[in-house]
Design an enzyme around this catalytic site. Structure first.
Site, PDB file in Angstrom:
ATOM      1  N   ASP A   1       0.804  -1.233   0.000  1.00 48.17           N
ATOM      2  CA  ASP A   1       0.000   0.000   0.000  1.00 48.17           C
ATOM      3  C   ASP A   1       0.834   1.280   0.000  1.00 48.17           C
ATOM      4  O   ASP A   1       0.285   2.381   0.049  1.00 48.17           O
ATOM      5  CB  ASP A   1      -0.980   0.005   1.187  1.00 48.17           C
ATOM      6  CG  ASP A   1      -0.276  -0.249   2.517  1.00 48.17           C
ATOM      7  OD1 ASP A   1       0.884  -0.716   2.505  1.00 48.17           O
ATOM      8  OD2 ASP A   1      -0.896   0.015   3.558  1.00 48.17           O
TER       9      ASP A   1
ATOM     10  N   GLU B   1      11.364  -3.910  12.978  1.00 42.37           N
ATOM     11  CA  GLU B   1      12.473  -3.432  12.148  1.00 42.37           C
ATOM     12  C   GLU B   1      13.770  -3.399  12.939  1.00 42.37           C
ATOM     13  O   GLU B   1      14.810  -3.881  12.490  1.00 42.37           O
ATOM     14  CB  GLU B   1      12.173  -2.026  11.593  1.00 42.37           C
ATOM     15  CG  GLU B   1      10.989  -1.954  10.650  1.00 42.37           C
ATOM     16  CD  GLU B   1       9.645  -1.763  11.331  1.00 42.37           C
ATOM     17  OE1 GLU B   1       9.563  -1.905  12.583  1.00 42.37           O
ATOM     18  OE2 GLU B   1       8.662  -1.473  10.628  1.00 42.37           O
TER      19      GLU B   1
HETATM   20  N1  UDP Z   1      -0.715  -7.855   5.210  1.00 47.80           N
HETATM   21  C1  UDP Z   1      -0.809  -9.238   5.225  1.00 47.80           C
HETATM   22  N2  UDP Z   1      -1.790  -9.827   5.989  1.00 47.80           N
HETATM   23  C2  UDP Z   1      -2.674  -9.096   6.756  1.00 47.80           C
HETATM   24  C3  UDP Z   1      -2.558  -7.693   6.733  1.00 47.80           C
HETATM   25  C4  UDP Z   1      -1.563  -7.113   5.970  1.00 47.80           C
HETATM   26  O1  UDP Z   1      -0.034  -9.910   4.547  1.00 47.80           O
HETATM   27  O2  UDP Z   1      -3.541  -9.690   7.416  1.00 47.80           O
HETATM   28  C5  UDP Z   1       0.317  -7.225   4.377  1.00 47.80           C
HETATM   29  C6  UDP Z   1      -0.197  -5.983   3.634  1.00 47.80           C
HETATM   30  O3  UDP Z   1      -0.779  -6.349   2.397  1.00 47.80           O
HETATM   31  C7  UDP Z   1       1.046  -5.122   3.542  1.00 47.80           C
HETATM   32  C8  UDP Z   1       1.846  -5.501   4.788  1.00 47.80           C
HETATM   33  O4  UDP Z   1       1.344  -6.760   5.222  1.00 47.80           O
HETATM   34  O5  UDP Z   1       1.801  -5.386   2.375  1.00 47.80           O
HETATM   35  C9  UDP Z   1       1.688  -4.482   5.907  1.00 47.80           C
HETATM   36  O6  UDP Z   1       0.320  -4.371   6.241  1.00 47.80           O
HETATM   37  P1  UDP Z   1      -0.414  -2.966   6.460  1.00 47.80           P
HETATM   38  O7  UDP Z   1      -0.154  -2.094   5.310  1.00 47.80           O
HETATM   39  O8  UDP Z   1      -1.829  -3.228   6.815  1.00 47.80           O
HETATM   40  O9  UDP Z   1       0.367  -2.478   7.749  1.00 47.80           O
HETATM   41  P2  UDP Z   1       0.877  -1.048   8.200  1.00 47.80           P
HETATM   42  O10 UDP Z   1       1.087  -0.221   6.998  1.00 47.80           O
HETATM   43  O11 UDP Z   1      -0.185  -0.533   9.070  1.00 47.80           O
HETATM   44  O12 UDP Z   1       2.142  -1.371   8.909  1.00 47.80           O
HETATM   45 MN    MN Z   2       0.690  -0.224   5.045  1.00 47.35          MN
END
Ligand code: UDP
Ligand code: MN
Length: 332
Positions: A194, A280
Protein backbone atom coordinates in the site's frame (compact mmCIF):
# COMPACT_ATOMS: atom_id res chain seq x y z
CA UNK A 1 25.52 -2.26 -46.21
CA UNK A 2 28.77 -3.73 -44.84
CA UNK A 3 29.71 -0.37 -43.34
CA UNK A 4 26.25 0.03 -41.80
CA UNK A 5 26.47 -3.46 -40.31
CA UNK A 6 29.92 -2.73 -38.87
CA UNK A 7 28.81 0.55 -37.37
CA UNK A 8 25.79 -1.22 -35.88
CA UNK A 9 28.07 -3.95 -34.41
CA UNK A 10 30.42 -1.32 -33.06
CA UNK A 11 27.50 0.44 -31.38
CA UNK A 12 25.93 -2.63 -29.85
CA UNK A 13 29.05 -4.56 -28.74
CA UNK A 14 32.08 -2.35 -28.29
CA UNK A 15 30.72 0.66 -26.50
CA UNK A 16 30.89 0.79 -22.74
CA UNK A 17 28.13 2.43 -20.71
CA UNK A 18 30.31 5.48 -20.18
CA UNK A 19 31.07 5.86 -23.89
CA UNK A 20 27.40 5.47 -24.71
CA UNK A 21 26.48 8.15 -22.24
CA UNK A 22 29.10 10.55 -23.62
CA UNK A 23 27.93 9.79 -27.16
CA UNK A 24 24.35 10.43 -26.15
CA UNK A 25 25.18 13.81 -24.57
CA UNK A 26 27.46 14.74 -27.50
CA UNK A 27 24.87 13.85 -30.15
CA UNK A 28 22.18 15.81 -28.31
CA UNK A 29 24.44 18.86 -28.14
CA UNK A 30 25.52 18.51 -31.76
CA UNK A 31 21.91 18.17 -32.81
CA UNK A 32 20.85 21.25 -30.91
CA UNK A 33 23.87 23.17 -32.21
CA UNK A 34 23.07 22.09 -35.75
CA UNK A 35 19.48 23.18 -35.47
CA UNK A 36 20.52 26.51 -33.94
CA UNK A 37 23.14 27.08 -36.64
CA UNK A 38 20.79 26.28 -39.46
CA UNK A 39 18.03 28.26 -37.93
CA UNK A 40 20.18 31.36 -37.78
CA UNK A 41 21.90 30.93 -41.14
CA UNK A 42 19.57 29.15 -43.48
CA UNK A 43 16.12 30.05 -42.36
CA UNK A 44 14.93 33.40 -43.64
CA UNK A 45 13.18 35.67 -41.13
CA UNK A 46 9.77 34.97 -42.58
CA UNK A 47 10.45 31.24 -42.84
CA UNK A 48 8.57 29.41 -45.53
CA UNK A 49 6.54 26.27 -45.12
CA UNK A 50 9.38 24.26 -46.74
CA UNK A 51 11.89 25.46 -44.15
CA UNK A 52 9.62 24.43 -41.33
CA UNK A 53 8.93 21.09 -42.95
CA UNK A 54 12.66 20.53 -43.44
CA UNK A 55 13.49 21.40 -39.83
CA UNK A 56 10.67 19.25 -38.55
CA UNK A 57 12.00 16.34 -40.56
CA UNK A 58 15.50 16.85 -39.13
CA UNK A 59 14.08 17.11 -35.63
CA UNK A 60 12.27 13.80 -36.06
CA UNK A 61 15.50 12.21 -37.30
CA UNK A 62 17.41 13.51 -34.30
CA UNK A 63 14.70 12.35 -31.93
CA UNK A 64 14.89 8.91 -33.49
CA UNK A 65 18.65 8.67 -33.02
CA UNK A 66 18.22 9.92 -29.44
CA UNK A 67 15.65 7.16 -28.83
CA UNK A 68 18.01 4.61 -30.36
CA UNK A 69 20.87 5.62 -28.06
CA UNK A 70 18.55 5.69 -25.06
CA UNK A 71 17.35 2.16 -25.78
CA UNK A 72 20.97 1.00 -26.16
CA UNK A 73 21.77 2.50 -22.74
CA UNK A 74 18.73 0.80 -21.23
CA UNK A 75 19.56 -2.59 -22.70
CA UNK A 76 23.17 -2.28 -21.47
CA UNK A 77 21.85 -1.43 -17.99
CA UNK A 78 19.36 -4.29 -17.98
CA UNK A 79 21.88 -6.86 -19.15
CA UNK A 80 24.71 -5.59 -17.03
CA UNK A 81 25.91 -8.70 -15.25
CA UNK A 82 27.55 -6.65 -12.52
CA UNK A 83 24.44 -4.73 -11.56
CA UNK A 84 23.15 -6.09 -8.21
CA UNK A 85 19.60 -7.43 -8.33
CA UNK A 86 17.02 -5.60 -6.23
CA UNK A 87 14.84 -8.19 -4.48
CA UNK A 88 11.59 -6.51 -3.48
CA UNK A 89 9.55 -8.44 -0.90
CA UNK A 90 5.85 -7.65 -0.78
CA UNK A 91 3.44 -9.33 1.66
CA UNK A 92 -0.10 -9.05 0.34
CA UNK A 93 -3.57 -10.11 1.49
CA UNK A 94 -6.92 -10.54 -0.24
CA UNK A 95 -9.20 -7.52 -0.08
CA UNK A 96 -11.15 -5.37 -2.53
CA UNK A 97 -8.34 -2.95 -3.23
CA UNK A 98 -5.61 -5.60 -3.57
CA UNK A 99 -5.47 -5.65 -7.38
CA UNK A 100 -5.36 -1.86 -7.54
CA UNK A 101 -2.45 -1.76 -5.07
CA UNK A 102 -0.52 -4.46 -6.94
CA UNK A 103 -1.14 -2.70 -10.26
CA UNK A 104 0.43 0.48 -8.91
CA UNK A 105 3.46 -1.46 -7.70
CA UNK A 106 3.86 -3.46 -10.91
CA UNK A 107 3.73 -0.33 -13.03
CA UNK A 108 6.38 1.25 -10.85
CA UNK A 109 8.71 -1.77 -10.65
CA UNK A 110 8.59 -2.41 -14.43
CA UNK A 111 10.70 0.71 -14.89
CA UNK A 112 13.48 -0.58 -12.64
CA UNK A 113 16.20 -2.70 -14.28
CA UNK A 114 17.15 -5.99 -12.62
CA UNK A 115 14.36 -6.02 -10.09
CA UNK A 116 12.99 -9.33 -8.82
CA UNK A 117 9.61 -9.01 -7.12
CA UNK A 118 8.83 -11.59 -4.42
CA UNK A 119 5.11 -11.45 -3.77
CA UNK A 120 3.98 -13.41 -0.70
CA UNK A 121 0.28 -13.94 -0.22
CA UNK A 122 -1.25 -14.25 3.23
CA UNK A 123 -3.20 -17.38 2.29
CA UNK A 124 -3.10 -21.16 2.42
CA UNK A 125 -2.53 -21.34 -1.32
CA UNK A 126 -1.91 -19.02 -4.25
CA UNK A 127 -4.98 -17.05 -5.33
CA UNK A 128 -6.10 -17.06 -8.96
CA UNK A 129 -6.27 -13.27 -8.86
CA UNK A 130 -2.61 -12.78 -7.93
CA UNK A 131 -1.51 -15.61 -10.21
CA UNK A 132 -3.25 -14.02 -13.23
CA UNK A 133 -2.04 -10.62 -12.21
CA UNK A 134 1.62 -11.65 -12.04
CA UNK A 135 1.44 -13.51 -15.33
CA UNK A 136 0.53 -10.21 -17.00
CA UNK A 137 2.84 -7.94 -14.99
CA UNK A 138 6.09 -7.35 -16.88
CA UNK A 139 8.30 -7.71 -13.83
CA UNK A 140 10.38 -10.78 -12.94
CA UNK A 141 8.52 -12.26 -9.99
CA UNK A 142 8.20 -15.18 -7.60
CA UNK A 143 4.83 -16.02 -6.13
CA UNK A 144 4.88 -17.47 -2.60
CA UNK A 145 2.27 -17.88 0.12
CA UNK A 146 1.92 -18.50 3.83
CA UNK A 147 -1.10 -17.97 6.05
CA UNK A 148 -0.71 -15.85 9.17
CA UNK A 149 -1.66 -18.05 12.17
CA UNK A 150 -5.05 -17.11 13.67
CA UNK A 151 -3.57 -15.92 16.97
CA UNK A 152 -1.39 -13.39 15.12
CA UNK A 153 -4.24 -11.92 13.06
CA UNK A 154 -5.47 -8.53 14.20
CA UNK A 155 -9.03 -8.76 15.61
CA UNK A 156 -11.64 -6.27 14.43
CA UNK A 157 -11.65 -4.50 17.84
CA UNK A 158 -7.83 -4.36 18.23
CA UNK A 159 -5.70 -1.28 17.43
CA UNK A 160 -3.48 -1.52 14.36
CA UNK A 161 -0.28 -1.17 16.34
CA UNK A 162 -1.08 -4.18 18.57
CA UNK A 163 0.04 -6.80 16.06
CA UNK A 164 2.48 -6.39 13.19
CA UNK A 165 1.31 -7.55 9.76
CA UNK A 166 3.21 -9.36 7.02
CA UNK A 167 5.69 -11.02 9.43
CA UNK A 168 5.38 -14.67 8.34
CA UNK A 169 5.22 -13.55 4.71
CA UNK A 170 8.53 -11.64 4.92
CA UNK A 171 10.10 -14.62 6.69
CA UNK A 172 9.07 -16.99 3.91
CA UNK A 173 10.70 -14.60 1.45
CA UNK A 174 13.91 -14.69 3.54
CA UNK A 175 13.93 -18.52 3.37
CA UNK A 176 13.33 -18.37 -0.37
CA UNK A 177 16.22 -15.95 -0.86
CA UNK A 178 18.58 -18.12 1.20
CA UNK A 179 17.54 -21.22 -0.69
CA UNK A 180 17.33 -19.92 -4.24
CA UNK A 181 19.61 -16.89 -4.36
CA UNK A 182 22.40 -17.56 -1.90
CA UNK A 183 24.98 -16.78 -4.56
CA UNK A 184 23.29 -13.81 -6.19
CA UNK A 185 24.63 -10.32 -5.80
CA UNK A 186 21.75 -8.24 -4.55
CA UNK A 187 19.93 -6.03 -2.13
CA UNK A 188 16.68 -6.77 -0.30
CA UNK A 189 13.91 -4.23 0.23
CA UNK A 190 10.62 -4.85 2.05
CA UNK A 191 7.92 -3.02 0.12
CA UNK A 192 4.39 -3.26 1.51
CA UNK A 193 1.65 -3.24 -1.10
CA UNK A 194 0.00 0.00 0.00
CA UNK A 195 3.00 2.37 -0.07
CA UNK A 196 4.13 4.69 -2.87
CA UNK A 197 7.67 4.38 -4.26
CA UNK A 198 9.66 6.92 -6.29
CA UNK A 199 11.74 5.24 -9.01
CA UNK A 200 14.77 7.14 -7.76
CA UNK A 201 14.67 5.13 -4.53
CA UNK A 202 15.82 2.02 -6.40
CA UNK A 203 18.89 3.78 -7.81
CA UNK A 204 19.69 4.89 -4.30
CA UNK A 205 19.49 1.43 -2.72
CA UNK A 206 21.04 -0.63 -5.55
CA UNK A 207 24.65 -0.49 -4.35
CA UNK A 208 24.00 -0.96 -0.63
CA UNK A 209 27.10 -2.44 1.05
CA UNK A 210 25.46 -3.47 4.32
CA UNK A 211 22.30 -1.49 5.05
CA UNK A 212 21.07 1.75 3.60
CA UNK A 213 18.52 4.05 5.20
CA UNK A 214 16.43 7.04 4.11
CA UNK A 215 13.39 9.09 5.16
CA UNK A 216 9.82 7.76 4.89
CA UNK A 217 6.95 10.18 4.31
CA UNK A 218 3.56 10.21 6.06
CA UNK A 219 4.38 7.78 8.84
CA UNK A 220 4.18 7.72 12.63
CA UNK A 221 1.75 10.62 12.61
CA UNK A 222 4.51 12.83 11.21
CA UNK A 223 5.06 14.38 7.79
CA UNK A 224 8.13 12.18 7.64
CA UNK A 225 10.40 10.07 9.79
CA UNK A 226 14.11 10.16 9.04
CA UNK A 227 17.52 9.15 10.27
CA UNK A 228 19.35 12.20 11.69
CA UNK A 229 22.96 12.59 10.53
CA UNK A 230 26.00 14.23 12.12
CA UNK A 231 28.33 16.57 10.26
CA UNK A 232 30.24 13.55 8.93
CA UNK A 233 27.06 12.19 7.36
CA UNK A 234 26.68 9.28 9.81
CA UNK A 235 23.38 8.33 11.45
CA UNK A 236 23.31 9.42 15.10
CA UNK A 237 19.64 9.24 16.03
CA UNK A 238 16.13 9.22 14.59
CA UNK A 239 13.41 11.75 13.94
CA UNK A 240 10.41 9.82 15.15
CA UNK A 241 7.61 10.58 17.58
CA UNK A 242 7.45 7.02 18.89
CA UNK A 243 10.07 5.10 20.86
CA UNK A 244 13.03 7.05 19.53
CA UNK A 245 15.20 5.00 21.89
CA UNK A 246 14.99 1.99 19.56
CA UNK A 247 18.44 1.29 18.12
CA UNK A 248 17.01 1.48 14.59
CA UNK A 249 13.87 3.58 14.96
CA UNK A 250 12.69 3.35 11.38
CA UNK A 251 9.84 1.96 9.28
CA UNK A 252 9.95 -1.18 7.14
CA UNK A 253 10.04 1.06 4.02
CA UNK A 254 13.01 3.01 5.36
CA UNK A 255 15.86 0.58 4.74
CA UNK A 256 17.40 -2.03 2.43
CA UNK A 257 20.02 -4.63 3.27
CA UNK A 258 22.63 -6.41 1.21
CA UNK A 259 21.50 -9.97 0.43
CA UNK A 260 24.81 -11.26 1.80
CA UNK A 261 23.86 -10.19 5.32
CA UNK A 262 20.75 -12.34 5.05
CA UNK A 263 22.53 -15.38 3.66
CA UNK A 264 25.39 -15.00 6.16
CA UNK A 265 22.92 -15.08 9.09
CA UNK A 266 20.70 -18.01 8.12
CA UNK A 267 18.70 -17.97 11.36
CA UNK A 268 17.69 -14.32 11.40
CA UNK A 269 13.97 -13.72 10.88
CA UNK A 270 11.45 -11.03 11.62
CA UNK A 271 10.26 -11.36 15.22
CA UNK A 272 8.06 -8.93 17.01
CA UNK A 273 9.40 -9.93 20.43
CA UNK A 274 7.59 -9.08 23.62
CA UNK A 275 7.34 -5.36 23.01
CA UNK A 276 5.27 -3.88 20.26
CA UNK A 277 6.76 -2.06 17.27
CA UNK A 278 10.20 -3.66 17.43
CA UNK A 279 10.06 -5.57 14.15
CA UNK A 280 12.47 -3.43 12.15
CA UNK A 281 14.92 -2.67 14.94
CA UNK A 282 15.12 -6.32 16.06
CA UNK A 283 15.73 -7.47 12.51
CA UNK A 284 18.59 -5.03 11.89
CA UNK A 285 20.12 -5.70 15.33
CA UNK A 286 19.93 -9.45 14.75
CA UNK A 287 21.90 -8.94 11.53
CA UNK A 288 24.66 -7.57 13.77
CA UNK A 289 24.40 -4.09 12.39
CA UNK A 290 25.58 -1.01 14.22
CA UNK A 291 24.53 2.59 13.62
CA UNK A 292 27.96 3.22 12.11
CA UNK A 293 27.24 0.58 9.43
CA UNK A 294 24.26 2.48 8.04
CA UNK A 295 24.59 4.14 4.65
CA UNK A 296 22.31 7.20 4.49
CA UNK A 297 20.75 7.71 1.05
CA UNK A 298 18.39 10.21 -0.61
CA UNK A 299 20.85 13.08 -0.64
CA UNK A 300 21.93 12.82 2.98
CA UNK A 301 18.39 11.86 4.01
CA UNK A 302 17.02 15.20 2.81
CA UNK A 303 14.58 13.74 0.25
CA UNK A 304 11.43 11.70 0.70
CA UNK A 305 11.31 8.96 -1.96
CA UNK A 306 8.80 6.61 -0.32
CA UNK A 307 5.51 7.31 1.40
CA UNK A 308 3.77 5.09 3.93
CA UNK A 309 0.38 5.73 2.37
CA UNK A 310 -2.75 3.81 3.24
CA UNK A 311 -5.64 3.15 0.95
CA UNK A 312 -9.09 4.08 2.16
CA UNK A 313 -11.30 1.03 2.70
CA UNK A 314 -13.77 0.93 -0.19
CA UNK A 315 -17.39 1.10 0.94
CA UNK A 316 -19.42 -1.17 -1.31
CA UNK A 317 -23.00 -0.71 -0.20
CA UNK A 318 -24.80 0.08 -3.44
CA UNK A 319 -24.41 -3.28 -5.15
CA UNK A 320 -27.91 -4.21 -3.93
CA UNK A 321 -29.34 -1.36 -6.01
CA UNK A 322 -27.91 -2.91 -9.19
CA UNK A 323 -30.32 -5.85 -9.22
CA UNK A 324 -31.90 -4.95 -12.57
CA UNK A 325 -28.52 -5.04 -14.29
CA UNK A 326 -27.31 -8.59 -15.03
CA UNK A 327 -24.56 -9.64 -12.62
CA UNK A 328 -21.27 -10.71 -14.10
CA UNK A 329 -18.30 -12.30 -12.40
CA UNK A 330 -15.78 -9.68 -13.32
CA UNK A 331 -12.66 -9.47 -11.20
CA UNK A 332 -12.01 -6.06 -9.68
N1 UDP B 1 -0.71 -7.85 5.21
C1 UDP B 1 -0.81 -9.24 5.23
N2 UDP B 1 -1.79 -9.83 5.99
C2 UDP B 1 -2.67 -9.10 6.76
C3 UDP B 1 -2.56 -7.69 6.73
C4 UDP B 1 -1.56 -7.11 5.97
O1 UDP B 1 -0.03 -9.91 4.55
O2 UDP B 1 -3.54 -9.69 7.42
C5 UDP B 1 0.32 -7.23 4.38
C6 UDP B 1 -0.20 -5.98 3.63
O3 UDP B 1 -0.78 -6.35 2.40
C7 UDP B 1 1.05 -5.12 3.54
C8 UDP B 1 1.85 -5.50 4.79
O4 UDP B 1 1.34 -6.76 5.22
O5 UDP B 1 1.80 -5.39 2.38
C9 UDP B 1 1.69 -4.48 5.91
O6 UDP B 1 0.32 -4.37 6.24
P1 UDP B 1 -0.41 -2.97 6.46
O7 UDP B 1 -0.15 -2.09 5.31
O8 UDP B 1 -1.83 -3.23 6.81
O9 UDP B 1 0.37 -2.48 7.75
P2 UDP B 1 0.88 -1.05 8.20
O10 UDP B 1 1.09 -0.22 7.00
O11 UDP B 1 -0.18 -0.53 9.07
O12 UDP B 1 2.14 -1.37 8.91
MN1 MN C 1 0.69 -0.22 5.05
Amino acid sequence: MVIVARVERFFTRKLTMKALFILYIASTFLGLFWIGFNFNNNVPQNSSKEDIAFLTKRLIELEKSEEHLKSLIKSKETNNEDLPIIFVVTPTHSRLEQKAELTRLCQCFMHVPKLHWIVVEDRESRSRLVENFLSKCKVVSSHLFVKTPDESVLKANESRWKKPRGVQQRNVALSYLRFEHSRSKGVVFFADDDNVYDLELFNEMRHTQKASVWPVGLVGKLKYETPVLDSQGKVIFWRTAWKGTRKFALDMAGFAVNLKLITDSPKVQFRSGRSIGMLETNFLSDLNLELSDLEPKANGCTQVLVWHTRTEKPVIKNEGKMLKIPVDQREV
